[in-house]
Design a protein around this motif. Sequence first.
Motif, PDB file in Angstrom:
ATOM      1  N   GLY A   1     -17.858  27.817 -15.899  1.00 50.66           N
ATOM      2  CA  GLY A   1     -18.621  29.367 -15.338  1.00 50.66           C
ATOM      3  C   GLY A   1     -18.019  29.615 -13.956  1.00 50.66           C
ATOM      4  O   GLY A   1     -18.928  30.610 -14.399  1.00 50.66           O
ATOM      5  N   THR A   2     -17.508  29.021 -13.970  1.00 55.19           N
ATOM      6  CA  THR A   2     -17.308  29.025 -12.096  1.00 55.19           C
ATOM      7  C   THR A   2     -15.210  29.688 -12.173  1.00 55.19           C
ATOM      8  O   THR A   2     -15.221  29.389 -12.580  1.00 55.19           O
ATOM      9  N   ARG A   3     -15.837  31.061 -11.534  1.00 51.12           N
ATOM     10  CA  ARG A   3     -14.615  31.453 -11.027  1.00 51.12           C
ATOM     11  C   ARG A   3     -13.503  30.936 -10.774  1.00 51.12           C
ATOM     12  O   ARG A   3     -13.820  30.933  -9.580  1.00 51.12           O
TER      13      ARG A   3
END
Length: 69
Positions: free
Chosen positions: A43-45
């Motif tokens: 969920g982290t870019r």
Amino acid sequence: MTIPPGGSDDGGLAAEPARLVCARCGASAEAPQLTWTCSVEHGTRRHFCVTCSRENLRSIEGRLDLNRW
């Protein structure tokens, strides 16, 4: 509200470009960089510079879902 073609909804204020930082080596650049790789992990870019992307291409491809091939 109507926004003219090519116009923006920022009230005349230009947004500052986001600064990209390579998640591997810490190199930085102004966004957007077409040669950089973007990955979403848990969920982290995360962004990777062109050098780190090339050096770790097999690892990056290994994380792709089969339906992406």
